[in-house]
Structure formats: structure tokens, C-alpha cells
Enzyme design. Structure first.
Site, PDB file in Angstrom:
ATOM      1  N   ASP A   6      58.068  64.566  61.976  1.00 17.04           N
ATOM      2  CA  ASP A   6      58.532  63.681  60.899  1.00 17.04           C
ATOM      3  C   ASP A   6      59.750  64.354  60.277  1.00 17.04           C
ATOM      4  OD1 ASP A   6      58.584  61.645  58.908  1.00 17.04           O
ATOM      5  OD2 ASP A   6      57.383  62.857  57.547  1.00 17.04           O
ATOM      6  N   SER A   7      60.386  63.660  59.347  1.00 15.56           N
ATOM      7  CA  SER A   7      61.503  64.276  58.619  1.00 15.56           C
ATOM      8  C   SER A   7      61.010  65.410  57.720  1.00 15.56           C
ATOM      9  CB  SER A   7      62.200  63.215  57.768  1.00 15.56           C
ATOM     10  OG  SER A   7      61.258  62.636  56.872  1.00 15.56           O
ATOM     11  N   GLY A  39      65.364  58.132  55.707  1.00 13.80           N
ATOM     12  CA  GLY A  39      65.400  56.741  55.239  1.00 13.80           C
ATOM     13  C   GLY A  39      66.763  56.251  54.782  1.00 13.80           C
ATOM     14  N   CYS A  69      56.555  59.013  61.891  1.00 13.94           N
ATOM     15  CA  CYS A  69      57.558  58.571  60.920  1.00 13.94           C
ATOM     16  C   CYS A  69      57.913  57.124  61.240  1.00 13.94           C
ATOM     17  CB  CYS A  69      58.786  59.472  61.062  1.00 13.94           C
ATOM     18  SG  CYS A  69      60.191  58.961  60.062  1.00 13.94           S
ATOM     19  N   ASN A  70      57.701  56.231  60.304  1.00 13.97           N
ATOM     20  CA  ASN A  70      58.037  54.820  60.518  1.00 13.97           C
ATOM     21  C   ASN A  70      59.540  54.633  60.736  1.00 13.97           C
ATOM     22  OD1 ASN A  70      55.468  52.998  59.494  1.00 13.97           O
ATOM     23  ND2 ASN A  70      55.566  54.984  58.510  1.00 13.97           N
ATOM     24  N   THR A  71      60.332  55.395  59.978  1.00 14.56           N
ATOM     25  CA  THR A  71      61.791  55.248  60.043  1.00 14.56           C
ATOM     26  C   THR A  71      62.308  55.635  61.424  1.00 14.56           C
ATOM     27  OG1 THR A  71      61.831  55.830  57.700  1.00 14.56           O
ATOM     28  CG2 THR A  71      63.923  55.920  58.875  1.00 14.56           C
ATOM     29  N   GLU A 148      58.188  64.727  48.857  1.00 26.15           N
ATOM     30  CA  GLU A 148      58.563  66.020  49.434  1.00 26.15           C
ATOM     31  C   GLU A 148      58.578  67.101  48.346  1.00 26.15           C
ATOM     32  OE1 GLU A 148      59.221  67.714  53.006  1.00 26.15           O
ATOM     33  OE2 GLU A 148      58.972  65.569  52.754  1.00 26.15           O
ATOM     34  N   HIS A 182      55.064  59.296  54.323  1.00 22.76           N
ATOM     35  CA  HIS A 182      55.018  60.053  53.064  1.00 22.76           C
ATOM     36  C   HIS A 182      54.144  59.359  52.011  1.00 22.76           C
ATOM     37  CE1 HIS A 182      58.485  62.321  54.595  1.00 22.76           C
ATOM     38  NE2 HIS A 182      58.357  63.152  53.577  1.00 22.76           N
TER      39      HIS A 182
HETATM   40  N1  DGL Z   1      58.045  59.734  56.595  1.00 24.94           N
HETATM   41  C1  DGL Z   1      59.086  58.907  57.083  1.00 24.94           C
HETATM   42  C2  DGL Z   1      58.667  57.490  57.355  1.00 24.94           C
HETATM   43  O1  DGL Z   1      57.524  57.290  57.710  1.00 24.94           O
HETATM   44  C3  DGL Z   1      60.489  59.107  56.634  1.00 24.94           C
HETATM   45  C4  DGL Z   1      60.795  59.322  55.225  1.00 24.94           C
HETATM   46  C5  DGL Z   1      62.246  59.743  55.080  1.00 24.94           C
HETATM   47  O2  DGL Z   1      62.593  60.809  55.594  1.00 24.94           O
HETATM   48  O3  DGL Z   1      63.025  58.986  54.486  1.00 24.94           O
HETATM   49  O4  DGL Z   1      59.414  56.566  57.254  1.00 24.94           O
END
Ligand code: DGL
Length: 261
Positions: A6-7, A39, A69-71, A148, A182
Site C-alpha cells: 500500500d502507499s 490518492g 490499496c483501492n487507489t 497515517e 486506510h
Molecule cells: N490506502 C490507499 C487506498 O486504499 C491509498 C491512500 C492514499 O495513499 O491516498 O486507496
């Protein structure tokens, strides 16, 4: 070995579900903290990070990679699969399908990063699975960064969350999909806001079940966990107890390490 990335710390919610479902599996978690948040980045940037991290995890011996991570999933999972046709890849997508299926009011909402909110992949997911259910997509810029920083019970943040949720709840949404990994760590803050009106929907357990299907028999090991971060590895490790994941710490044989990708 299963690689999960993930990020930042968001994907730890997915890691925890996988560790519960596959306690023997050796897991590597990589946080791309040097490039957080994803994001607000453009798709080309996210795609390149996903390809570089994927290559790194495959080189480390991962036989299954989870884009926690969805993004990153929305922007790059297809590119990732094309680049690594021999490596099974599990992405994380907002739980639109289960939320739409469970909704009584015919209205649901998705909370996501700006990138996921505008993605074609989310639009397609809604088109495919929401049928006659009306879906409001709410971008929540800055939320991942606040998670974070572990501002999980900050009253200012809770007030902002209430402002985002108020119109969604007022319109009758009875399922609120957490479309960013997150946000799973915000459940204790969000639950009282939606209580009695809506349920929160998170997909970490569903992702873990998919990992069991893909890796089940081969996911043998000693239940070891390796933590890697592209910046501040010590913060990644220190976050575990603060996120209620202290039970993962004994699985670490060595402290979280910096990795340059
Ligand atoms: N945790 C991530 C997600 O599921 C990315 C959040 C981010 O880095 O902006 O989208």
C-alpha cells in the site's frame, strides 16, 4: 510467500485479515511511504510505482501479490497483471457489490480517495454491481494522510467526517463503503456517526478469503512477517500497536527495514 503493499499503513488492515486467515503463511508488507499519499497523484505515477513495487516483491520470492490499496488497484491492477502474467494478483476494490445487495433503502455511498473517486474502474464497478441502487461517491481528500499521522480520535477529524457523512445519511444511504484501506482504521470514529442509520462496509475479510482461494494449499511457512518501507520503516513498525495490531509484532524476526525502490 505473499507480498502485500500500500502507499502506507492502510493496507495493514488487509494484512491483518490475511494473517488471521492464513496464520502459517510468510508475509511481506511493503509501505511506499516515500510517495504517500497515492490518492492525489496521477494514474501514470501510480502505475509506475505499482510496477516497480510488484517487480521488487516478485524478486523477493512472492508468489502472490496483494495490492492492498483501492487507489493503486483502480489505476494499475490491469497493468500489473499484464506485466506479471505468471503471478496471481489480488486487488482491493470498494465493496459496492455487497453493499448494494444488502441495502434496504436502495441508496449507498462510497468514501474514497480523489483518485479512486474519479476512476473509470469504480464507475464500471458501480455500473456492474449496483443495479437500481443509487450510489453516491464521496472523495475524502486528506483522510489517508491523517490516518497515517495516527490522528484516529482527533475531534477536528471526527467533525470533518460528520460533515462528509451528514448529506449521505440524510439522503438515506444505509451502507457506507470504506473505499480506501486506510479508512478501516477509522471504523471506531465513524461507527458512532452512522449508528442506527447505516452500516460500514469494509472488504478486508473478503480479500483474505480470495487469498485463501488462490494460495491456500501453498501458503505454508512459519507465519513470519517482514515489514519494508520506502521511508521511515520505524514508524511503520511503531504503528502496529497503535492500530490494535500488536499481535503481529511477535511475527517480526527483524525490525522493519528501509527499502529503496
Ligand atoms: N490506502 C490507499 C487506498 O486504499 C491509498 C491512500 C492514499 O495513499 O491516498 O486507496
Amino acid at each position: 510467500m505473499i507480498g502485500i503493499f500500500d502507499s502506507g499503513i492502510g493496507g495493514l488492515s488487509v494484512l491483518a485479515a490475511i494473517a488471521r486467515a492464513l496464520p502459517q503463511a510468510d508475509l511481506i508488507y511493503l509501505a511506499d511511504t516515500a510517495h504517500l499519499p497515492y490518492g492525489d497523484k496521477d494514474d501514470a505515477f501510480i502505475r509506475q510505482r505499482v510496477l516497480d513495487i510488484g517487480r521488487h516483491l516478485v524478486d523477493l520470492g512472492c508468489t502472490l501479490v496483494v495490492v492492498a490499496c483501492n487507489t493503486a488497484t483502480a489505476a494499475a491492477v490491469a497493468t500489473f497483471r499484464d506485466a506479471f502474467p505468471d503471478t496471481p494478483v489480488v486487488g482491493v476494490e470498494p465493496g459496492v457489490k455487497p453493499a448494494a445487495a444488502a441495502s434496504q433503502s436502495g441508496r449507498i455511498a462510497v468514501l474514497a480517495t480523489a483518485s479512486t473517486a474519479r476512476s473509470e474502474r469504480l464507475a464500471r464497478l458501480i455500473h456492474r454491481h449496483a443495479g437500481k441502487v443509487r450510489v453516491d461517491v464521496e472523495a475524502c481528500p486528506g483522510w489517508a494522510t491523517r490516518v497515517e499521522a495516527l490522528h484516529l480520535d482527533d475531534p477536528g477529524f471526527a467533525a470533518e467526517a460528520r460533515r462528509h457523512l451528514a448529506p449521505l445519511l440524510a439522503s438515506g444511504a444505509d451502507r457506507i463503503v470504506l473505499g480506501c484501506t486506510h479508512y478501516a482504521f477509522l471504523i471506531p470514529m465513524l461507527e458512532p456517526i452512522v449508528a442506527g442509520r447505516a452500516q460500514l462496509v469494509d472488504v478486508a475479510d473478503a480479500v483474505a478469503r480470495q487469498c485463501v482461494r488462490l494460495a491456500g494449499a501453498t501458503a505454508t511457512g512459519d507465519g513470519r512477517l517482514t515489514l519494508l518501507a520506502t521511508a521511515h520503516p520505524e514508524r511503520l513498525q511503531a504503528a502496529l500497536p497503535k492500530l490494535g495490531l500488536h499481535w503481529l509484532t511477535p511475527r517480526l524476526l527483524v525490525p522493519a527495514r528501509l527499502t529503496r525502490i
